[in-house]
Design a protein around this motif. Structure first.
Motif, PDB file in Angstrom:
ATOM      1  N   UNK A 323       3.426  15.994 -62.394  1.00 28.52           N
ATOM      2  CA  UNK A 323       3.383  17.240 -63.156  1.00 28.52           C
ATOM      3  C   UNK A 323       4.480  17.360 -64.209  1.00 28.52           C
ATOM      4  N   UNK A 324       5.260  16.309 -64.389  1.00 30.19           N
ATOM      5  CA  UNK A 324       6.418  16.371 -65.283  1.00 30.19           C
ATOM      6  C   UNK A 324       6.044  16.758 -66.709  1.00 30.19           C
ATOM      7  N   UNK A 325       4.949  16.236 -67.215  1.00 33.59           N
ATOM      8  CA  UNK A 325       4.575  16.453 -68.621  1.00 33.59           C
ATOM      9  C   UNK A 325       3.474  17.500 -68.788  1.00 33.59           C
ATOM     10  N   UNK A 326       3.201  18.258 -67.718  1.00 36.22           N
ATOM     11  CA  UNK A 326       2.104  19.231 -67.739  1.00 36.22           C
ATOM     12  C   UNK A 326       2.655  20.639 -67.896  1.00 36.22           C
ATOM     13  N   UNK A 327       2.095  21.389 -68.855  1.00 34.08           N
ATOM     14  CA  UNK A 327       2.554  22.757 -69.104  1.00 34.08           C
ATOM     15  C   UNK A 327       1.887  23.785 -68.200  1.00 34.08           C
ATOM     16  N   UNK A 328       0.765  23.436 -67.590  1.00 38.82           N
ATOM     17  CA  UNK A 328       0.058  24.358 -66.685  1.00 38.82           C
ATOM     18  C   UNK A 328      -0.173  23.691 -65.328  1.00 38.82           C
ATOM     19  N   UNK A 329       0.897  23.337 -64.618  1.00 30.57           N
ATOM     20  CA  UNK A 329       0.749  22.581 -63.362  1.00 30.57           C
ATOM     21  C   UNK A 329      -0.019  23.321 -62.284  1.00 30.57           C
ATOM     22  N   UNK A 330      -0.118  24.635 -62.393  1.00 26.61           N
ATOM     23  CA  UNK A 330      -0.800  25.416 -61.352  1.00 26.61           C
ATOM     24  C   UNK A 330      -2.273  25.015 -61.206  1.00 26.61           C
ATOM     25  N   UNK A 331      -2.883  24.438 -62.239  1.00 28.88           N
ATOM     26  CA  UNK A 331      -4.305  24.100 -62.151  1.00 28.88           C
ATOM     27  C   UNK A 331      -4.549  22.907 -61.230  1.00 28.88           C
ATOM     28  N   UNK A 332      -3.481  22.193 -60.852  1.00 26.90           N
ATOM     29  CA  UNK A 332      -3.619  21.039 -59.963  1.00 26.90           C
ATOM     30  C   UNK A 332      -3.082  21.336 -58.558  1.00 26.90           C
ATOM     31  N   UNK A 333      -2.970  22.598 -58.214  1.00 25.96           N
ATOM     32  CA  UNK A 333      -2.466  22.978 -56.896  1.00 25.96           C
ATOM     33  C   UNK A 333      -3.430  22.510 -55.802  1.00 25.96           C
ATOM     34  N   UNK A 339      -8.545  20.472 -54.617  1.00 31.92           N
ATOM     35  CA  UNK A 339      -8.125  21.183 -55.821  1.00 31.92           C
ATOM     36  C   UNK A 339      -9.350  21.824 -56.447  1.00 31.92           C
ATOM     37  N   UNK A 340      -9.127  22.896 -57.179  1.00 25.96           N
ATOM     38  CA  UNK A 340     -10.222  23.560 -57.874  1.00 25.96           C
ATOM     39  C   UNK A 340     -10.663  22.722 -59.064  1.00 25.96           C
ATOM     40  N   UNK A 341     -11.959  22.755 -59.355  1.00 25.72           N
ATOM     41  CA  UNK A 341     -12.452  22.109 -60.563  1.00 25.72           C
ATOM     42  C   UNK A 341     -11.729  22.699 -61.778  1.00 25.72           C
ATOM     43  N   UNK A 342     -11.347  21.838 -62.703  1.00 24.66           N
ATOM     44  CA  UNK A 342     -10.596  22.282 -63.882  1.00 24.66           C
ATOM     45  C   UNK A 342     -11.558  22.956 -64.854  1.00 24.66           C
ATOM     46  N   UNK A 343     -11.275  24.210 -65.194  1.00 28.05           N
ATOM     47  CA  UNK A 343     -12.193  24.940 -66.064  1.00 28.05           C
ATOM     48  C   UNK A 343     -11.596  25.293 -67.414  1.00 28.05           C
ATOM     49  N   UNK A 344     -10.395  24.778 -67.711  1.00 29.70           N
ATOM     50  CA  UNK A 344      -9.835  24.964 -69.045  1.00 29.70           C
ATOM     51  C   UNK A 344     -10.523  24.059 -70.048  1.00 29.70           C
TER      52      UNK A 344
END
Length: 381
Positions: A323-333, A339-344
């Motif tokens: 998650x170091x380079x990710x600005x929205x790490x919560x989507x990979x909780x 994990x929830x399917x990514x919907x962004x």
């Protein structure tokens, strides 16, 4: 206008290669072309790709895929296909962002809302596995994977088999499901007896039971055991997978979306696997862009079963994890093993570009270890 104006690569810790594509109207997409231990070779392959695709419409993803695959005369293999994979991911990300939808929607729409995941324990030479499994349960995982053995000789001691069984028993006793990775480091004289010894303890699957150069021998092992046999990280296209499907050699296909042609090709591999009643579980001990690409394809694949995730994997460094380079790490909780399917839009994760550029100023030079046996001969890693 949406013509490709710029293609950049970033070699960043711990062992990843990110790809950024920008169009002439400022749209941006990100992908990952990580090929562990060979980042410089893939970056070099990007030079020819850059010459071929600059000025082309970014939305013509399949045409660009075919161009890069077919028009260089030489095709396939880990280096060229990893370069193609990163570009393909970035183009899908760019298109999804332009349209404001996740890539899964562009592939037909998801068939599930959550995706089961597993994490690594034990490192290259597995140890302290029970404690590590307990820690993964605390993080929300209900499945893990570990190396089945240390380095192994062509004909090794029965004690090595006993040790592998003991480790599996120890982790299974924690109540967590366990995949066993032979990592291609086991040869035929030992592989069958290892699988036979492990089978009563019901591993979730056994991965890379032999090197992928041995499809017929793998088929013999698969057809002689009830343990699901998984393979695919060293196969780079649907043509590479075809022989294994035709032989009935594998139960679980594990293409790597950063090695096997990206989103476009791995969606085709998943569909091809489905026609043989083979499950789909993408290989991904890599970075966040590779994982996001996997999750987009897995969300639309009916035969998907479980996704590898590199959070805290032994390859990662203290200063560079998933998650170091990710600005929205919560989507990979991770919650209750999934994990929830990514919907962004696009791949569904946002990259901290400033941090990537800063990290790329000191590119990694990651290499896998070289192992030798007691007699000085090389062992598979």
């Amino acid at each position: 206008m949406d013509k490709i104006a710029r293609l950049e690569t970033f070699i960043v810790a711990p062992r990843w290669l990110f790809v950024r594509i920008e169009t002439d109207d400022g749209a941006v997409g990100w992908g990952e072309a990580s090929l562990e231990g060979h980042a410089e070779a893939v970056a070099g392959a990007m030079e020819a790709a850059r010459d071929r695709i600059t000025g082309l419409p970014a939305g013509r993803i399949e045409d660009i895929w075919q161009l890069l695959y077919r028009m260089g005369f030489y095709r396939g293999g880990p280096v060229l296909m990893s370069a193609l994979s990163g570009i393909d991911q970035a183009l899908w990300d760019l298109k999804g962002r332009r349209l404001g939808v996740p890539v899964a929607d562009l592939l037909g729409g998801r068939v599930r809302d959550r995706l089961r995941v597993y994490a690594w324990i034990g490192g290259d030479r597995p140890g302290d596995v029970a404690e590590a499994a307990a820690a993964r349960r605390e993080q929300g995982f209900d499945a893990v994977k570990m190396n089945g053995t240390e380095d192994m000789d062509w004909l090794d001691s029965p004690a090595a088999v006993d040790a592998a069984v003991e480790r599996l028993e120890t982790v299974r006793a924690t109540g967590i499901d366990v995949g066993i990775d032979f990592h291609g480091r086991v040869h035929r004289p030992m592989a069958r007896q290892l699988v036979h010894a492990l089978a009563p303890h019901r591993p979730l699957f056994v991965e890379e039971v032999l090197l992928s150069e041995q499809p017929e021998a793998i088929a013999q092992i698969t057809q002689g055991t009830g343990v699901p046999i998984a393979l695919g990280e060293r196969l780079y296209s649907r043509w590479d997978f075809r022989r294994f499907f035709e032989l009935g050699a594998i139960d679980i296909a594990q293409p790597d979306l950063s090695h096997a042609g990206g989103i476009s090709e791995c969606r085709r591999i998943a569909a091809m696997a489905e026609t043989y009643d083979v499950a789909f579980a993408p290989h991904c001990p890599l970075g966040p862009l590779a994982l996001a690409a996997c999750l987009q394809v897995s969300a639309v694949s009916p035969n998907f079963v479980i996704q590898e995730i590199s959070l805290g994997i032994h390859y990662n460094q203290a200063d560079a994890d998933l998650l170091t380079y990710v600005s929205n790490p919560e989507v990979l909780a991770v919650t209750q093993g999934s994990v929830a399917a990514l919907d962004g839009p696009g791949l569904g994760i946002d990259i901290d570009e400033a941090r990537v550029r800063e990290a790329a100023a000191s590119p990694h030079r990651w290499r896998n270890p070289v192992w030798r046996g007691r007699d000085g001969s090389l062992r598979e890693w």
